[in-house]
Design an enzyme around this catalytic site. Sequence first.
Site, PDB file in Angstrom:
ATOM      1  CD  GLU A  49     -21.819 -27.136  -0.681  1.00 36.86           C
ATOM      2  OE1 GLU A  49     -22.231 -28.271  -0.361  1.00 36.86           O
ATOM      3  OE2 GLU A  49     -21.060 -26.478   0.030  1.00 36.86           O
ATOM      4  CG  ASP A  60     -24.247 -37.343   2.481  1.00 38.71           C
ATOM      5  OD1 ASP A  60     -23.285 -36.559   2.422  1.00 38.71           O
ATOM      6  OD2 ASP A  60     -24.865 -37.749   1.483  1.00 38.71           O
TER       7      ASP A  60
END
Length: 277
Positions: A49, A60
Amino acid sequence: MSRIEKRFAKLKADKRAGLVAYISAGDPDVTLGYQILKGLPGAGADLIELGMPFTDPMADGPSVDAAGQRALKAGITVDATFDMVRRFRQETGDNDTPILLMGYYNLVYQRGVEKFCKDAAAAGVDGFILVDLPPEEADAIKPHAAAAGIDTVMLTAPTTDDKRLPAVLKYSSGFVYFVSVLGITGTKSASEDAVREHVARIKRHTALPVGVGFGIKTPEQAAMIARHADAAVVGSAIVDKVKVALDESGKPKAGLVDGVLTFVKSLANGVRSIQKV
């Protein structure tokens, strides 16, 4: 078959789960970030990724956010991210390891959805994980991604019930990403019982492989995920290895790349310690 489909088919034939390793493109700079990217398959990453740094991330946690900010400060762009993937394919000759771009739909929208998909495919990208794109809006990208041969990996969560799940799976290809905890990345971990139950529930609805992420920090936790899922996805713990290899002024210390890849190898060993029946 896409690279992602082929990789999961091979993992199934090998009777083991895979390791999906997340790094932020351009962290801590484009040069070292590329060296990490290039070394991930050799360290045991089965899929990669590659985060697309964005100024206003919503999912995040502190570690991945900090990695993205370091990369943005170092000058990373979407074009530079594509260039990293293109260079990886050309210089390593690796046409087997799937690379997925993970990020936010704003970056796709700003470039133009069709152009983004074509540019990504031309660079050698295999999949998208767009964390803020709900299935109700996935029609905006799915046809263009499919035409370019790119899989769209959709997210499910503990709150995605049986009524909601089919709507998510309708647009999923490659694999399904189960976010094992509520909240942001890298802050807490799910219990083994919870992972087992949710993975089994998802598999009742789809034949797609299931990858489990968020909160996996150690080889032991990666092995636990491997007992029940088709892949363990690790991000925050990896980018933290970049952070600890920076000095007080943010400059990389010697051995940064080796330190990150050694940690990835330990995660891969954890995953590979579990043999599927």
